[in-house]
Design an enzyme around this catalytic site. Sequence first.
Site, short mmCIF file in Angstrom:
data_model
loop_
_atom_site.label_atom_id
_atom_site.label_comp_id
_atom_site.label_asym_id
_atom_site.label_seq_id
_atom_site.Cartn_x
_atom_site.Cartn_y
_atom_site.Cartn_z
N GLU A 18 58.57 16.91 69.25
CA GLU A 18 59.14 17.68 70.37
C GLU A 18 60.52 17.14 70.75
O GLU A 18 60.72 15.93 70.85
CB GLU A 18 58.18 17.60 71.56
CG GLU A 18 58.17 18.85 72.39
CD GLU A 18 57.64 20.05 71.61
OE1 GLU A 18 58.47 20.79 71.05
OE2 GLU A 18 56.42 20.25 71.58
N ASP A 156 62.03 26.98 66.53
CA ASP A 156 61.20 28.14 66.83
C ASP A 156 61.46 29.28 65.84
O ASP A 156 60.54 29.94 65.37
CB ASP A 156 61.48 28.63 68.26
CG ASP A 156 61.26 27.54 69.29
OD1 ASP A 156 60.60 26.53 68.96
OD2 ASP A 156 61.75 27.67 70.43
N TYR A 210 67.02 21.35 79.95
CA TYR A 210 67.05 21.35 78.48
C TYR A 210 68.46 20.97 78.01
O TYR A 210 68.63 20.09 77.16
CB TYR A 210 66.65 22.73 77.94
CG TYR A 210 66.56 22.80 76.43
CD1 TYR A 210 65.37 22.51 75.78
CD2 TYR A 210 67.67 23.13 75.65
CE1 TYR A 210 65.28 22.56 74.39
CE2 TYR A 210 67.60 23.16 74.27
CZ TYR A 210 66.40 22.89 73.64
OH TYR A 210 66.33 22.94 72.27
C1 GLA Z 1 62.48 24.86 72.86
C2 GLA Z 1 63.65 25.10 71.92
C3 GLA Z 1 63.43 24.41 70.57
C4 GLA Z 1 63.04 22.94 70.72
C5 GLA Z 1 61.92 22.80 71.76
C6 GLA Z 1 61.60 21.36 72.08
O1 GLA Z 1 61.32 25.48 72.35
O2 GLA Z 1 63.82 26.48 71.68
O3 GLA Z 1 64.59 24.54 69.77
O4 GLA Z 1 64.15 22.16 71.06
O5 GLA Z 1 62.23 23.46 72.99
O6 GLA Z 1 61.06 20.72 70.95
#
Ligand code: GLA
Length: 367
Positions: A18, A156, A210
């Site tokens: 993660e 993702d 984030y």
């Molecule tokens: C979100 C982002 C991904 C990744 C995750 C954390 O889902 O879209 O790219 O960074 O958070 O692992």
Amino acid sequence: MTDVRQWTVPGRVNLIGEHLDYNGGPVLPMAIDRSLTIKVRPRDDSIVNVWTDRPASTKATFPTTVQPGDVDDWAAYAAGTVWSLAESGHPFPGADLVIESSLPSNSGLSSSAALTCGIASALDNLFDFGLGRTDLALIAQRAESGYVGAPVGIMDQLAVLYGEAGHAVLIDTAASPPTTRAIPISWEDDGLILQVIATGAHHSLADGEYAARRDECERAAAELGLTWLAEAGLDAMVTLTDETLKARTRHVLTETARVRAALNAVNRRAWTQLGTIFTASHESLRDDFQVSCPELDVAVEAALEAGALGARMTGGGFGGSVIALVPLEGVATVREKVEARYDSHGWGRPESFVVHAAAGAHLVSES
Ligand code: GLA
């Protein structure tokens, strides 16, 4: 007859790794059997119409020349994909898109990547662009970063496009372009199941935090003279002096080690060990990376108390979902325990369901 093509596009859980996809680390997501359905048909008037059943039954209309800032809310993901396709040299004459979803909202199961990757795949197929899946992933990622304004990594999109039934997707995010490998998943043969607890929580911090984590990781990497923070050695813990950057780096280093250990556990069918690795990942995300929240922590604790082998938040954090590795006969107990704990906090009931590794975005029918 009108050319209508129907696509199924899965969501994903991340098993382990993660916040590593923007740090050049390995990540191990899995496409799941909760999905979007996208129906697409061509138009020739430079218009794109999009109907969706989530968040509510709504429609958006924009021109194929749509620009950043023109469209917001959920439709920005669709407009962003159209914009990103055009930016990559793939304009098209117009389309109608109808989207139906079985992904719970605010679940952190990548409904946004499913939407952008699904639309990009459907338009690529309809208009014969001949794009590969990695190209489509990068176009979908640009829709989010360049149009929606969310500086996401590439995990993702690749999970949603490269998923395979019975397999997780190991991604090397340091490679350029990133590479994928299918990893067989066999816990179901041994009487275990992956349970998702969609907390329904979505803290407004999510987007800003984030971006802040990405920034902290970049600063730590720069201080260590590295391109990717995941390449750091343990000496980083001595070199870095700022306590926050140290804690972020500790998560990235230990999480990278956990991905390797998890692959090993998956290979040896060492499920108790895999569970322990999941739980350790959660603790690191909670304490060192600080992207958890009470709803996620309580779901993890309750799942463990109810007999899960391991549990962790999955995805970006600040809400979304928990995954738990659970003996088949323990699924109802986990659900009940989590619900009871949520009731005692006065929180809305989470949605619990089991998931299986599913195929990536694919065409299901044309007429
Ligand atoms: C979100 C982002 C991904 C990744 C995750 C954390 O889902 O879209 O790219 O960074 O958070 O692992």
